[in-house]
Design a protein around this motif. Structure first.
Motif, short mmCIF file in Angstrom:
data_model
loop_
_atom_site.label_atom_id
_atom_site.label_comp_id
_atom_site.label_asym_id
_atom_site.label_seq_id
_atom_site.Cartn_x
_atom_site.Cartn_y
_atom_site.Cartn_z
N ASP A 55 0.63 -1.27 0.03
CA ASP A 55 0.02 -0.10 0.07
C ASP A 55 1.01 1.44 0.13
N ASN A 56 0.42 2.73 -0.90
CA ASN A 56 1.15 3.95 -0.63
C ASN A 56 3.12 3.38 -1.24
N PRO A 57 3.35 2.57 -1.95
CA PRO A 57 4.65 2.16 -2.27
C PRO A 57 5.39 3.73 -2.06
N THR A 58 4.96 4.37 -2.88
CA THR A 58 5.74 5.71 -3.47
C THR A 58 5.86 6.17 -2.03
N GLY A 59 5.08 6.94 -1.16
CA GLY A 59 5.16 7.17 -0.08
C GLY A 59 5.42 7.25 1.01
N LYS A 60 5.57 5.23 0.80
CA LYS A 60 6.41 5.02 1.31
C LYS A 60 8.88 4.47 1.19
#
Length: 408
Positions: free
Chosen positions: A248-253
């Motif tokens: 989930d939310n790979p770019t944010g992580k």
């Protein structure tokens, strides 16, 4: 430096790296999902960064340093870049997309040096003042990733399926036009080399080639090129990999990597002083191998901590190798060849090394597709092996006993 100038420089740096982070992190996923690009085609798109890095010194050396104010060139390049980025937003086919991204990177890469020039021109003590300005660039990159994941959800499973990642180019285009216009309000930075004769040797730092007569510097130079091969795998595949495995939310992580970069940059002088250059750079090399093993065997479920740890290792991977390398190069070059030596290392890494790396990553990614599905384990095991081989080469052959003082 007064507060008004400090705010202007900080905003400039924030926007400069916000623009890059707004589209580059998710580029691999966009190419695979939106444009159905093959591995080699993806490698060719990413290699435009390397072509930009190779061509950038000519733009800076032949134009910016001789004829025009740096802030004006910065403004023009970003306005033109905004137009190209909008064309990338509209592109529906890889053959249409590629010429725009190549043109864009040729214009964007010189701006990385220009923002530094504008900043340094306003500083009395750059070694103390620059870091407080440059950190806003890292914050800009982080902000872009957080917006993509947590505000707009463009990189969610549904968002990727609906083709929303193309909006990253629109966001970057808007930020680019803002920075382009804002650049004309920045402090005046006149050309420093006006009237001086500039040679190709000066531009490419070829005067520093004599440093390669030193066996240890030659080993470091070759290792710098080779370690860029596994580095290219991260830039090209990480976001697509994390998206595919269902994080989930790979770019944010992935912004955890930039936070890690800041923290380990603070720790680097202490580590450098205590253990010296060789051990520091070996830790950086080994971290590349470890992070890719974590990617190869982790997953988005019960082993998600392995993926997060791999992302968090970015600070060690980048700072302990590349920043340490810059310090070592600075210490070996001497006052006369410092600029030339840094230019040569930049050309070797972001130019030649990354160019080879993106090509290799593209071929390996394509090679390990089974019935259209990606064999991610092999995509990560191979660069892990390459990084470990470079680690062994450097450990066995590099034997410089000097301890250059850190300048970070």
């Amino acid at each position: 430096m007064n507060s008004t100038i400090r705010i202007k420089l900080s905003l400039m740096m924030f926007l400069e790296f916000f623009i890059w982070g707004a589209w580059f992190v998710t580029l691999g996923t966009f190419l695979a999902k939106n444009l159905n690009a093959s591995g080699p085609e993806t490698g060719s798109v990413f290699s435009t960064q390397s072509w930009g890095a190779i061509i950038a010194p000519f733009i800076i050396g032949l134009i910016a340093d001789r004829y025009f104010n740096a802030e004006k060139i910065l403004g023009v390049l970003h306005i033109l870049g905004a137009i190209l980025m909008y064309q990338m937003y509209n592109a529906a086919d890889i053959s249409v997309f590629y010429p725009y991204v190549l043109s864009y990177m040729i214009l964007y890469m010189p701006t990385l040096a220009l923002v530094n020039s504008v900043s340094f021109n306003q500083m009395k003590d750059p070694e103390k003042e620059f870091s407080s300005i440059r950190i806003w660039g890292t914050l800009g990159w982080i902000a872009a990733g957080l917006l993509i994941s947590f505000a707009f959800h463009w990189d969610s499973q549904e968002g990727v399926k609906d083709g929303l990642l193309r909006n990253t180019f629109l966001m970057a285009s808007i930020a680019s036009i803002v920075l382009g216009l804002f650049s004309f309000l920045l402090p005046k930075t006149p050309p420093k080399g006006k009237g001086e004769k500039v040679t190709i040797s000066d531009i490419l730092g070829l005067d520093a080639l004599k440093l390669l007569k030193d066996k240890n510097f030659l080993i470091f130079f070759i290792s710098s090129i080779l370690i860029c091969i596994p580095l290219a795998f991260y830039y090209q595949n990480a976001n697509n990999f994390l998206t595919n495995v269902g994080m989930d939310n790979p770019t944010g992580k992935m912004t955890i990597g930039q936070v890690s970069e800041v923290l380990f940059l603070l720790a680097l002088p202490i580590f450098f002083k205590k253990f010296g250059f060789k051990k520091t750079i070996l830790v950086g090399m080994l971290a590349w191998a470890i992070r890719y093993v974590l990617f190869a065997y982790g997953n988005a479920g019960e082993l998600s901590f392995m993926l997060i740890t791999g992302i968090a290792l970015h600070g060690i991977c980048y700072d302990f190798f590349f920043v340490s390398g810059q310090i070592y190069t600075n210490s070996k070059a001497g006052d006369k060849f410092k600029s030339a030596a840094q230019g040569l290392i930049t050309l070797a890494t972001y130019g030649i090394g990354m160019l080879i790396g993106f090509m290799v990553a593209g071929q390996i990614t394509e090679m390990y597709k089974v019935n259209g599905a990606q064999d991610w384990k092999m995509v990560w095991i191979i660069p892990a092996g390459i990084a470990f081989v470079v680690f062994l080469i450097f450990a066995l052959l590099f034997n410089d006993k000097t301890k250059p003082e850190p300048e970070v």
